[in-house]
Design a protein around this motif. Structure first.
Motif, PDB file in Angstrom:
ATOM      1  N   LEU A   3      -5.708  24.446   2.415  1.00  0.00           N
ATOM      2  CA  LEU A   3      -6.399  25.335   1.593  1.00  0.00           C
ATOM      3  C   LEU A   3      -6.240  24.474   0.015  1.00  0.00           C
ATOM      4  O   LEU A   3      -7.462  24.704  -0.574  1.00  0.00           O
ATOM      5  CB  LEU A   3      -5.253  26.485   1.297  1.00  0.00           C
ATOM      6  N   VAL A  56       0.286  25.888  -5.002  1.00  0.00           N
ATOM      7  CA  VAL A  56       1.356  26.342  -6.037  1.00  0.00           C
ATOM      8  C   VAL A  56       1.528  24.864  -6.980  1.00  0.00           C
ATOM      9  O   VAL A  56       1.440  25.055  -8.337  1.00  0.00           O
ATOM     10  CB  VAL A  56       2.468  26.664  -5.423  1.00  0.00           C
ATOM     11  N   ALA A  81       9.799  25.496  -3.626  1.00  0.00           N
ATOM     12  CA  ALA A  81       8.726  25.912  -3.065  1.00  0.00           C
ATOM     13  C   ALA A  81       8.299  27.238  -3.210  1.00  0.00           C
ATOM     14  O   ALA A  81       9.192  28.292  -3.131  1.00  0.00           O
ATOM     15  CB  ALA A  81       8.860  25.549  -1.669  1.00  0.00           C
ATOM     16  N   ASP A 138       7.255  20.167  -4.571  1.00  0.00           N
ATOM     17  CA  ASP A 138       8.420  21.240  -4.428  1.00  0.00           C
ATOM     18  C   ASP A 138       9.419  20.706  -3.270  1.00  0.00           C
ATOM     19  O   ASP A 138       9.384  19.566  -2.755  1.00  0.00           O
ATOM     20  CB  ASP A 138       7.829  22.336  -4.014  1.00  0.00           C
ATOM     21  N   PHE A 166       7.237  13.386   1.766  1.00  0.00           N
ATOM     22  CA  PHE A 166       6.284  12.335   1.287  1.00  0.00           C
ATOM     23  C   PHE A 166       6.579  11.738  -0.166  1.00  0.00           C
ATOM     24  O   PHE A 166       5.838  10.906  -0.531  1.00  0.00           O
ATOM     25  CB  PHE A 166       4.858  13.088   1.072  1.00  0.00           C
ATOM     26  N   LYS A 218      -1.344  37.462 -10.919  1.00  0.00           N
ATOM     27  CA  LYS A 218      -1.628  36.250 -10.516  1.00  0.00           C
ATOM     28  C   LYS A 218      -2.543  35.465 -11.713  1.00  0.00           C
ATOM     29  O   LYS A 218      -3.500  36.012 -12.070  1.00  0.00           O
ATOM     30  CB  LYS A 218      -2.106  35.990  -9.291  1.00  0.00           C
ATOM     31  N   GLU A 231       5.348  30.608  -4.445  1.00  0.00           N
ATOM     32  CA  GLU A 231       4.513  31.202  -5.353  1.00  0.00           C
ATOM     33  C   GLU A 231       5.606  31.678  -6.600  1.00  0.00           C
ATOM     34  O   GLU A 231       4.919  31.591  -7.768  1.00  0.00           O
ATOM     35  CB  GLU A 231       3.814  32.585  -5.091  1.00  0.00           C
ATOM     36  N   GLU A 237     -10.425  30.158   3.497  1.00  0.00           N
ATOM     37  CA  GLU A 237     -11.460  29.553   2.668  1.00  0.00           C
ATOM     38  C   GLU A 237     -12.670  28.865   3.017  1.00  0.00           C
ATOM     39  O   GLU A 237     -13.855  29.009   2.302  1.00  0.00           O
ATOM     40  CB  GLU A 237     -10.685  28.884   1.326  1.00  0.00           C
ATOM     41  N   LYS A 259       5.687  29.559  -9.788  1.00  0.00           N
ATOM     42  CA  LYS A 259       4.573  29.359 -10.747  1.00  0.00           C
ATOM     43  C   LYS A 259       4.545  30.168 -11.977  1.00  0.00           C
ATOM     44  O   LYS A 259       3.866  31.261 -12.246  1.00  0.00           O
ATOM     45  CB  LYS A 259       3.007  29.643  -9.835  1.00  0.00           C
TER      46      LYS A 259
HETATM   47  N1  LIG Z   1      -6.835  26.592  -8.833  1.00  0.00           N
HETATM   48  C1  LIG Z   1      -7.669  27.218  -7.820  1.00  0.00           C
HETATM   49  O1  LIG Z   1      -8.662  27.147  -7.805  1.00  0.00           O
HETATM   50  C2  LIG Z   1      -6.895  27.894  -6.591  1.00  0.00           C
HETATM   51  C3  LIG Z   1      -7.686  28.255  -5.781  1.00  0.00           C
HETATM   52  C4  LIG Z   1      -7.073  28.783  -4.516  1.00  0.00           C
HETATM   53  C5  LIG Z   1      -5.734  29.171  -4.547  1.00  0.00           C
HETATM   54  N2  LIG Z   1      -5.030  28.645  -5.597  1.00  0.00           N
HETATM   55  C6  LIG Z   1      -3.375  28.911  -5.620  1.00  0.00           C
HETATM   56  O2  LIG Z   1      -2.977  28.062  -4.706  1.00  0.00           O
HETATM   57  C7  LIG Z   1      -1.921  28.734  -4.136  1.00  0.00           C
HETATM   58  C8  LIG Z   1      -1.598  28.693  -2.762  1.00  0.00           C
HETATM   59  O3  LIG Z   1      -1.541  27.285  -2.161  1.00  0.00           O
HETATM   60  P1  LIG Z   1      -1.110  27.030  -0.916  1.00  0.00           P
HETATM   61  O4  LIG Z   1      -1.515  27.934   0.094  1.00  0.00           O
HETATM   62  O5  LIG Z   1      -1.411  25.694  -0.511  1.00  0.00           O
HETATM   63  O6  LIG Z   1       0.655  27.348  -1.064  1.00  0.00           O
HETATM   64  P2  LIG Z   1       1.878  26.429  -1.301  1.00  0.00           P
HETATM   65  O7  LIG Z   1       1.453  25.464  -2.279  1.00  0.00           O
HETATM   66  O8  LIG Z   1       2.799  27.650  -1.607  1.00  0.00           O
HETATM   67  O9  LIG Z   1       2.023  25.891   0.014  1.00  0.00           O
HETATM   68  C9  LIG Z   1       2.542  26.373   1.173  1.00  0.00           C
HETATM   69  C10 LIG Z   1       3.919  26.229   1.870  1.00  0.00           C
HETATM   70  O10 LIG Z   1       3.471  25.125   2.645  1.00  0.00           O
HETATM   71  C11 LIG Z   1       4.697  24.036   2.103  1.00  0.00           C
HETATM   72  N3  LIG Z   1       3.762  22.607   2.318  1.00  0.00           N
HETATM   73  C12 LIG Z   1       2.629  22.276   1.658  1.00  0.00           C
HETATM   74  N4  LIG Z   1       2.220  21.201   1.988  1.00  0.00           N
HETATM   75  C13 LIG Z   1       3.015  20.849   3.302  1.00  0.00           C
HETATM   76  C14 LIG Z   1       2.959  19.868   4.151  1.00  0.00           C
HETATM   77  N5  LIG Z   1       2.042  19.010   4.523  1.00  0.00           N
HETATM   78  N6  LIG Z   1       4.057  20.235   5.320  1.00  0.00           N
HETATM   79  C15 LIG Z   1       4.928  20.974   5.496  1.00  0.00           C
HETATM   80  N7  LIG Z   1       4.893  22.005   4.763  1.00  0.00           N
HETATM   81  C16 LIG Z   1       4.048  21.890   3.638  1.00  0.00           C
HETATM   82  C17 LIG Z   1       4.820  24.171   0.851  1.00  0.00           C
HETATM   83  O11 LIG Z   1       6.013  23.685   0.525  1.00  0.00           O
HETATM   84  C18 LIG Z   1       4.900  25.804   0.677  1.00  0.00           C
HETATM   85  O12 LIG Z   1       6.073  26.153   1.347  1.00  0.00           O
HETATM   86  C19 LIG Z   1      -1.564  30.097  -4.773  1.00  0.00           C
HETATM   87  O13 LIG Z   1      -0.687  30.046  -5.942  1.00  0.00           O
HETATM   88  C20 LIG Z   1      -2.965  30.289  -5.478  1.00  0.00           C
HETATM   89  O14 LIG Z   1      -2.970  31.184  -6.519  1.00  0.00           O
HETATM   90  C21 LIG Z   1      -5.596  28.014  -6.523  1.00  0.00           C
END
Ligand SMILES: NC(=O)c1ccc[n+]([C@@H]2O[C@H](COP(=O)([O-])OP(=O)(O)OC[C@H]3O[C@@H](n4cnc5c(N)ncnc54)[C@H](O)[C@@H]3O)[C@@H](O)[C@H]2O)c1
Ligand SMILES: [Zn+2]
Length: 359
Positions: A135, A109, A74, A45, A52, A154, A76, A187, A79
Protein backbone atom coordinates in the motif's frame (compact mmCIF):
# COMPACT_ATOMS: atom_id res chain seq x y z
CA UNK A 1 20.06 -6.54 -8.63
CA UNK A 2 18.99 -2.98 -9.23
CA UNK A 3 15.56 -2.23 -10.54
CA UNK A 4 13.98 0.53 -12.52
CA UNK A 5 13.57 4.19 -11.70
CA UNK A 6 10.53 6.37 -12.11
CA UNK A 7 11.19 10.08 -12.26
CA UNK A 8 8.45 12.20 -10.74
CA UNK A 9 8.46 15.73 -11.94
CA UNK A 10 6.29 18.82 -11.79
CA UNK A 11 7.04 22.53 -11.92
CA UNK A 12 7.48 22.50 -8.13
CA UNK A 13 9.45 19.30 -7.41
CA UNK A 14 11.40 16.42 -8.86
CA UNK A 15 12.36 13.14 -7.24
CA UNK A 16 13.07 9.55 -8.17
CA UNK A 17 11.38 6.35 -7.08
CA UNK A 18 13.60 3.30 -7.38
CA UNK A 19 11.76 -0.01 -7.69
CA UNK A 20 13.57 -3.35 -7.54
CA UNK A 21 15.12 -5.96 -5.30
CA UNK A 22 18.25 -5.62 -3.16
CA UNK A 23 17.89 -1.85 -3.05
CA UNK A 24 18.34 -1.34 0.71
CA UNK A 25 21.97 -2.36 0.30
CA UNK A 26 22.40 0.49 -2.17
CA UNK A 27 20.48 2.97 -0.03
CA UNK A 28 23.46 4.98 1.26
CA UNK A 29 24.89 5.41 -2.24
CA UNK A 30 21.51 6.40 -3.67
CA UNK A 31 20.89 8.97 -0.91
CA UNK A 32 24.41 10.36 -1.37
CA UNK A 33 23.50 11.29 -4.94
CA UNK A 34 20.67 13.56 -3.82
CA UNK A 35 21.46 14.74 -0.27
CA UNK A 36 24.49 16.35 1.33
CA UNK A 37 23.80 16.39 5.10
CA UNK A 38 25.53 13.98 7.48
CA UNK A 39 23.10 13.27 10.28
CA UNK A 40 19.75 11.66 9.71
CA UNK A 41 16.89 10.05 11.65
CA UNK A 42 15.60 6.65 10.64
CA UNK A 43 12.00 6.58 11.83
CA UNK A 44 10.43 3.13 11.98
CA UNK A 45 8.08 0.95 14.06
CA UNK A 46 8.78 -1.87 16.48
CA UNK A 47 7.75 -4.60 14.01
CA UNK A 48 9.86 -3.33 11.11
CA UNK A 49 12.87 -2.31 13.20
CA UNK A 50 14.16 -5.84 13.95
CA UNK A 51 13.58 -6.85 10.31
CA UNK A 52 15.30 -4.08 8.36
CA UNK A 53 16.72 -1.29 10.55
CA UNK A 54 20.21 -2.81 10.80
CA UNK A 55 20.54 -3.12 7.03
CA UNK A 56 19.33 0.44 6.55
CA UNK A 57 21.69 1.87 9.15
CA UNK A 58 24.64 -0.11 7.81
CA UNK A 59 24.08 1.11 4.29
CA UNK A 60 23.74 4.72 5.43
CA UNK A 61 26.81 4.53 7.67
CA UNK A 62 28.97 3.03 4.95
CA UNK A 63 28.10 5.97 2.71
CA UNK A 64 29.27 8.40 5.41
CA UNK A 65 25.93 9.27 7.06
CA UNK A 66 25.29 9.24 10.82
CA UNK A 67 21.86 7.72 11.37
CA UNK A 68 19.88 7.84 14.64
CA UNK A 69 17.25 5.13 14.93
CA UNK A 70 13.87 6.24 16.29
CA UNK A 71 11.34 3.47 16.85
CA UNK A 72 7.66 4.00 17.65
CA UNK A 73 4.97 1.39 18.38
CA UNK A 74 3.43 -0.10 15.22
CA UNK A 75 -0.07 0.88 14.18
CA UNK A 76 -2.39 3.77 13.46
CA UNK A 77 -2.56 4.75 17.15
CA UNK A 78 1.00 6.07 16.87
CA UNK A 79 0.05 8.60 14.20
CA UNK A 80 -0.46 11.49 16.63
CA UNK A 81 0.82 15.01 17.15
CA UNK A 82 2.24 13.88 20.48
CA UNK A 83 4.34 11.16 18.85
CA UNK A 84 5.45 13.58 16.13
CA UNK A 85 6.58 15.97 18.89
CA UNK A 86 8.44 13.18 20.69
CA UNK A 87 10.25 12.23 17.47
CA UNK A 88 11.28 15.89 17.00
CA UNK A 89 12.64 15.96 20.57
CA UNK A 90 14.73 12.87 19.86
CA UNK A 91 16.05 14.49 16.71
CA UNK A 92 17.02 17.61 18.65
CA UNK A 93 18.78 15.43 21.23
CA UNK A 94 20.68 13.71 18.40
CA UNK A 95 21.69 17.17 17.14
CA UNK A 96 20.01 16.96 13.76
CA UNK A 97 20.11 20.32 12.03
CA UNK A 98 18.83 21.98 8.88
CA UNK A 99 21.16 19.94 6.70
CA UNK A 100 19.90 16.67 8.21
CA UNK A 101 17.15 14.50 6.80
CA UNK A 102 14.54 11.96 7.83
CA UNK A 103 14.28 8.42 6.52
CA UNK A 104 10.83 6.85 6.93
CA UNK A 105 11.19 3.06 7.05
CA UNK A 106 7.77 1.43 7.18
CA UNK A 107 4.21 1.37 5.96
CA UNK A 108 1.86 4.29 5.46
CA UNK A 109 1.75 5.13 9.17
CA UNK A 110 5.51 5.63 9.30
CA UNK A 111 5.51 7.38 5.92
CA UNK A 112 2.87 9.86 7.09
CA UNK A 113 4.34 10.67 10.51
CA UNK A 114 7.99 10.72 9.40
CA UNK A 115 7.05 12.94 6.46
CA UNK A 116 5.17 15.27 8.77
CA UNK A 117 8.18 15.48 11.09
CA UNK A 118 10.42 16.21 8.08
CA UNK A 119 7.97 18.94 7.02
CA UNK A 120 8.07 20.75 10.37
CA UNK A 121 11.58 20.11 11.72
CA UNK A 122 13.58 23.32 11.22
CA UNK A 123 10.64 24.36 9.00
CA UNK A 124 11.29 21.49 6.65
CA UNK A 125 14.16 19.10 5.97
CA UNK A 126 14.36 16.40 3.26
CA UNK A 127 12.40 13.17 3.54
CA UNK A 128 13.50 9.82 2.16
CA UNK A 129 10.85 7.12 2.04
CA UNK A 130 11.48 3.40 2.25
CA UNK A 131 7.95 2.02 2.06
CA UNK A 132 7.67 -1.53 3.39
CA UNK A 133 4.04 -2.31 2.56
CA UNK A 134 2.53 -2.70 -0.89
CA UNK A 135 0.00 0.00 0.00
CA UNK A 136 2.76 2.43 0.89
CA UNK A 137 4.68 1.65 -2.32
CA UNK A 138 1.76 2.20 -4.69
CA UNK A 139 0.03 4.95 -2.78
CA UNK A 140 1.07 6.69 0.44
CA UNK A 141 4.78 7.23 -0.38
CA UNK A 142 3.84 9.15 -3.53
CA UNK A 143 2.24 12.56 -3.61
CA UNK A 144 3.68 14.30 -0.56
CA UNK A 145 0.67 14.15 1.75
CA UNK A 146 1.95 13.77 5.31
CA UNK A 147 0.18 14.08 8.62
CA UNK A 148 -1.23 12.74 11.85
CA UNK A 149 -4.66 11.95 13.28
CA UNK A 150 -6.62 13.64 16.04
CA UNK A 151 -9.34 12.23 18.28
CA UNK A 152 -11.88 13.66 15.81
CA UNK A 153 -10.58 12.13 12.66
CA UNK A 154 -7.83 10.85 10.45
CA UNK A 155 -5.21 13.04 8.82
CA UNK A 156 -6.75 16.29 10.08
CA UNK A 157 -3.34 17.81 10.75
CA UNK A 158 -0.64 17.66 8.14
CA UNK A 159 1.47 19.20 5.45
CA UNK A 160 2.25 18.64 1.80
CA UNK A 161 5.94 17.77 1.74
CA UNK A 162 7.32 15.89 -1.26
CA UNK A 163 10.04 13.29 -0.63
CA UNK A 164 13.55 13.68 -2.03
CA UNK A 165 13.85 10.00 -2.84
CA UNK A 166 11.67 6.88 -2.56
CA UNK A 167 13.15 3.40 -2.45
CA UNK A 168 10.85 0.45 -3.08
CA UNK A 169 12.87 -2.65 -2.25
CA UNK A 170 10.61 -5.53 -3.27
CA UNK A 171 12.48 -7.93 -0.95
CA UNK A 172 10.88 -6.30 2.10
CA UNK A 173 7.46 -7.49 0.95
CA UNK A 174 8.45 -11.10 1.72
CA UNK A 175 7.78 -10.61 5.43
CA UNK A 176 4.55 -8.69 4.93
CA UNK A 177 1.52 -10.67 6.23
CA UNK A 178 -0.80 -11.83 3.43
CA UNK A 179 -3.72 -9.72 4.65
CA UNK A 180 -1.51 -6.60 4.61
CA UNK A 181 -0.22 -7.50 1.14
CA UNK A 182 -3.72 -7.99 -0.24
CA UNK A 183 -4.99 -4.68 1.08
CA UNK A 184 -2.49 -2.94 -1.20
CA UNK A 185 -4.44 -4.33 -4.13
CA UNK A 186 -7.48 -2.29 -3.12
CA UNK A 187 -5.55 0.90 -4.00
CA UNK A 188 -4.19 -0.75 -7.16
CA UNK A 189 -7.70 -1.75 -8.28
CA UNK A 190 -8.84 1.80 -7.46
CA UNK A 191 -6.12 3.17 -9.75
CA UNK A 192 -7.21 0.76 -12.49
CA UNK A 193 -10.84 1.83 -12.20
CA UNK A 194 -10.12 5.56 -12.28
CA UNK A 195 -7.32 5.62 -14.85
CA UNK A 196 -6.27 2.38 -16.52
CA UNK A 197 -8.68 -0.10 -18.12
CA UNK A 198 -5.74 -2.10 -19.48
CA UNK A 199 -4.30 -2.62 -16.01
CA UNK A 200 -7.75 -3.71 -14.84
CA UNK A 201 -7.68 -6.45 -17.51
CA UNK A 202 -4.18 -7.53 -16.53
CA UNK A 203 -5.24 -7.83 -12.90
CA UNK A 204 -8.07 -10.14 -13.92
CA UNK A 205 -5.44 -12.75 -14.84
CA UNK A 206 -2.85 -11.85 -12.21
CA UNK A 207 -0.22 -14.49 -11.28
CA UNK A 208 0.99 -13.92 -7.73
CA UNK A 209 4.39 -15.56 -8.29
CA UNK A 210 5.63 -13.28 -11.07
CA UNK A 211 8.19 -10.90 -9.47
CA UNK A 212 8.85 -8.93 -12.63
CA UNK A 213 5.13 -8.39 -13.13
CA UNK A 214 4.89 -7.07 -9.56
CA UNK A 215 7.73 -4.63 -10.22
CA UNK A 216 5.99 -3.40 -13.38
CA UNK A 217 2.67 -3.15 -11.59
CA UNK A 218 4.16 -1.04 -8.79
CA UNK A 219 5.83 1.26 -11.31
CA UNK A 220 2.60 1.69 -13.25
CA UNK A 221 0.70 2.60 -10.09
CA UNK A 222 3.33 5.12 -9.03
CA UNK A 223 2.99 6.78 -12.44
CA UNK A 224 -0.79 6.90 -12.25
CA UNK A 225 -0.79 8.50 -8.82
CA UNK A 226 2.07 10.89 -9.64
CA UNK A 227 0.34 12.08 -12.81
CA UNK A 228 -2.84 12.95 -10.93
CA UNK A 229 -0.90 14.66 -8.13
CA UNK A 230 1.19 16.70 -10.59
CA UNK A 231 -2.01 18.23 -11.95
CA UNK A 232 -3.30 19.22 -8.50
CA UNK A 233 -0.63 18.87 -5.80
CA UNK A 234 -2.57 20.64 -3.05
CA UNK A 235 -5.95 19.12 -3.73
CA UNK A 236 -7.42 22.44 -4.81
CA UNK A 237 -8.79 22.05 -8.33
CA UNK A 238 -10.68 18.80 -7.79
CA UNK A 239 -8.39 16.72 -10.02
CA UNK A 240 -6.59 15.04 -7.12
CA UNK A 241 -10.00 14.23 -5.68
CA UNK A 242 -10.44 11.34 -8.14
CA UNK A 243 -7.86 9.45 -6.06
CA UNK A 244 -10.53 9.43 -3.37
CA UNK A 245 -12.65 7.03 -5.40
CA UNK A 246 -14.17 4.54 -2.92
CA UNK A 247 -12.81 6.47 0.05
CA UNK A 248 -15.92 8.40 1.12
CA UNK A 249 -17.68 5.20 2.18
CA UNK A 250 -14.37 3.42 2.88
CA UNK A 251 -13.30 5.94 5.51
CA UNK A 252 -16.77 5.89 7.06
CA UNK A 253 -16.57 2.09 7.36
CA UNK A 254 -13.12 2.31 8.96
CA UNK A 255 -14.47 4.80 11.46
CA UNK A 256 -17.65 2.83 12.14
CA UNK A 257 -15.49 -0.21 12.86
CA UNK A 258 -13.37 1.86 15.28
CA UNK A 259 -10.37 1.35 12.98
CA UNK A 260 -10.13 -2.23 14.26
CA UNK A 261 -12.55 -4.27 12.21
CA UNK A 262 -11.09 -3.55 8.77
CA UNK A 263 -7.69 -2.59 7.42
CA UNK A 264 -7.73 0.57 5.30
CA UNK A 265 -7.58 -1.38 2.04
CA UNK A 266 -10.37 -3.69 3.16
CA UNK A 267 -12.64 -0.78 4.05
CA UNK A 268 -11.68 0.77 0.72
CA UNK A 269 -12.69 -2.43 -1.07
CA UNK A 270 -16.18 -2.08 0.42
CA UNK A 271 -16.15 1.63 -0.41
CA UNK A 272 -15.29 0.80 -4.03
CA UNK A 273 -18.27 -1.56 -4.24
CA UNK A 274 -20.51 1.19 -2.86
CA UNK A 275 -19.02 3.80 -5.22
CA UNK A 276 -19.71 1.45 -8.15
CA UNK A 277 -23.33 1.11 -7.05
CA UNK A 278 -23.65 4.90 -6.94
CA UNK A 279 -21.89 5.09 -10.31
CA UNK A 280 -24.39 2.63 -11.83
CA UNK A 281 -27.23 4.81 -10.65
CA UNK A 282 -25.77 8.25 -11.35
CA UNK A 283 -23.08 7.88 -14.00
CA UNK A 284 -24.23 4.99 -16.18
CA UNK A 285 -21.62 2.43 -15.11
CA UNK A 286 -22.65 -0.76 -16.94
CA UNK A 287 -23.83 -3.59 -14.71
CA UNK A 288 -21.25 -6.02 -16.17
CA UNK A 289 -18.41 -3.68 -15.18
CA UNK A 290 -19.80 -3.28 -11.67
CA UNK A 291 -19.79 -7.08 -11.36
CA UNK A 292 -16.27 -7.32 -12.81
CA UNK A 293 -15.03 -4.95 -10.09
CA UNK A 294 -16.56 -7.14 -7.38
CA UNK A 295 -14.98 -10.27 -8.91
CA UNK A 296 -11.59 -8.61 -9.09
CA UNK A 297 -11.67 -7.46 -5.45
CA UNK A 298 -12.61 -11.00 -4.41
CA UNK A 299 -9.70 -12.40 -6.42
CA UNK A 300 -7.42 -10.56 -3.99
CA UNK A 301 -9.38 -11.82 -0.97
CA UNK A 302 -10.81 -8.38 -0.29
CA UNK A 303 -14.27 -8.02 1.31
CA UNK A 304 -17.17 -7.00 -0.94
CA UNK A 305 -20.01 -7.21 1.55
CA UNK A 306 -20.39 -6.23 5.18
CA UNK A 307 -20.80 -8.76 7.99
CA UNK A 308 -24.51 -9.11 8.93
CA UNK A 309 -24.13 -7.56 12.39
CA UNK A 310 -22.02 -4.58 11.27
CA UNK A 311 -23.57 -1.28 12.49
CA UNK A 312 -24.57 0.23 9.12
CA UNK A 313 -26.19 3.27 10.74
CA UNK A 314 -22.78 4.16 12.16
CA UNK A 315 -21.39 4.30 8.63
CA UNK A 316 -23.90 6.92 7.56
CA UNK A 317 -23.27 9.07 10.64
CA UNK A 318 -19.51 8.70 10.13
CA UNK A 319 -19.91 10.08 6.59
CA UNK A 320 -20.47 13.51 8.05
CA UNK A 321 -16.90 13.65 9.36
CA UNK A 322 -15.57 13.41 5.85
CA UNK A 323 -13.41 16.30 4.70
CA UNK A 324 -15.10 16.00 1.30
CA UNK A 325 -18.34 17.34 2.76
CA UNK A 326 -17.86 20.97 2.08
CA UNK A 327 -20.68 23.35 2.91
CA UNK A 328 -23.10 20.42 3.23
CA UNK A 329 -22.37 19.28 -0.33
CA UNK A 330 -20.82 15.95 -1.17
CA UNK A 331 -17.96 15.70 -3.63
CA UNK A 332 -18.46 12.08 -4.59
CA UNK A 333 -16.21 10.39 -7.13
CA UNK A 334 -17.99 8.23 -9.70
CA UNK A 335 -16.83 6.08 -12.59
CA UNK A 336 -18.89 6.11 -15.80
CA UNK A 337 -16.76 3.23 -17.14
CA UNK A 338 -13.67 1.35 -15.99
CA UNK A 339 -10.62 3.52 -16.67
CA UNK A 340 -12.40 6.84 -16.08
CA UNK A 341 -13.53 8.86 -13.07
CA UNK A 342 -14.98 12.25 -12.30
CA UNK A 343 -16.31 14.19 -9.36
CA UNK A 344 -20.11 14.30 -9.32
CA UNK A 345 -22.06 17.01 -7.56
CA UNK A 346 -25.50 15.42 -7.81
CA UNK A 347 -24.93 12.50 -5.44
CA UNK A 348 -27.11 12.74 -2.34
CA UNK A 349 -26.72 11.26 1.11
CA UNK A 350 -29.68 9.02 0.24
CA UNK A 351 -27.84 7.63 -2.79
CA UNK A 352 -24.92 6.76 -0.55
CA UNK A 353 -27.18 5.28 2.12
CA UNK A 354 -28.80 3.07 -0.49
CA UNK A 355 -25.38 1.85 -1.66
CA UNK A 356 -24.29 1.15 1.93
CA UNK A 357 -27.51 -0.77 2.62
CA UNK A 358 -26.78 -2.96 -0.38
CA UNK A 359 -23.34 -3.94 0.94
N1 LIG B 1 -0.16 10.00 2.60
C1 LIG B 1 -0.98 9.41 1.80
O1 LIG B 1 -1.19 9.86 0.67
C2 LIG B 1 -1.67 8.16 2.24
C3 LIG B 1 -2.35 7.39 1.31
C4 LIG B 1 -2.92 6.18 1.74
C5 LIG B 1 -2.80 5.80 3.07
N2 LIG B 1 -2.13 6.59 3.95
C6 LIG B 1 -1.98 6.20 5.35
O2 LIG B 1 -1.28 4.97 5.39
C7 LIG B 1 -1.60 4.28 6.59
C8 LIG B 1 -1.80 2.83 6.27
O3 LIG B 1 -0.60 2.32 5.79
P1 LIG B 1 -0.26 0.76 5.83
O4 LIG B 1 -1.40 -0.01 5.36
O5 LIG B 1 1.04 0.61 5.12
O6 LIG B 1 -0.18 0.47 7.39
P2 LIG B 1 0.98 0.40 8.51
O7 LIG B 1 2.03 1.39 8.29
O8 LIG B 1 0.27 0.41 9.81
O9 LIG B 1 1.59 -1.06 8.29
C9 LIG B 1 0.79 -2.17 8.49
C10 LIG B 1 1.41 -3.17 9.46
O10 LIG B 1 2.37 -3.96 8.77
C11 LIG B 1 3.61 -3.95 9.46
N3 LIG B 1 4.64 -4.01 8.42
C12 LIG B 1 4.95 -3.02 7.54
N4 LIG B 1 5.83 -3.45 6.66
C13 LIG B 1 6.12 -4.74 6.98
C14 LIG B 1 6.96 -5.73 6.40
N5 LIG B 1 7.66 -5.49 5.30
N6 LIG B 1 7.00 -6.94 6.98
C15 LIG B 1 6.24 -7.21 8.07
N7 LIG B 1 5.41 -6.33 8.65
C16 LIG B 1 5.35 -5.10 8.09
C17 LIG B 1 3.60 -2.69 10.25
O11 LIG B 1 4.46 -2.77 11.37
C18 LIG B 1 2.15 -2.57 10.65
O12 LIG B 1 1.90 -3.35 11.77
C19 LIG B 1 -2.80 4.99 7.16
O13 LIG B 1 -2.41 5.75 8.27
C20 LIG B 1 -3.28 5.90 6.04
O14 LIG B 1 -3.90 7.07 6.51
C21 LIG B 1 -1.57 7.75 3.55
ZN1 LIG C 1 -6.53 4.82 0.49
Amino acid sequence: MLGAAVEIRSAAYCYRVLVGSGLIKQLGKCVRKVLRGKRCAVVTDNIISPLFANRVQRSLTSAGFRPTLITIPAGEKSKTLKKAGAICEQMIAARLDRQSFVVGLGGGVIGDISGFVAAIYHRGIPHVQIPTTLLAMVDSSIGGKTGVNTADGKNLIGAVHQPSLVIDDLDVLKTLPRREFNQGFAEIIKHAIIADAKMFKQLQSWEASDALALQRLIKRNIKIKAAVVARDERDRTGERAILNFGHTVGHAIERAGNYRKFLHGEALSLGIVAACAVSSKKAGLPRRQHEAVIDLLQRFELPTCLPKNFPRNKIVSALKFDKKFEGGKIRFVVTPKIGRARVANDVTLDDIREAVDAL
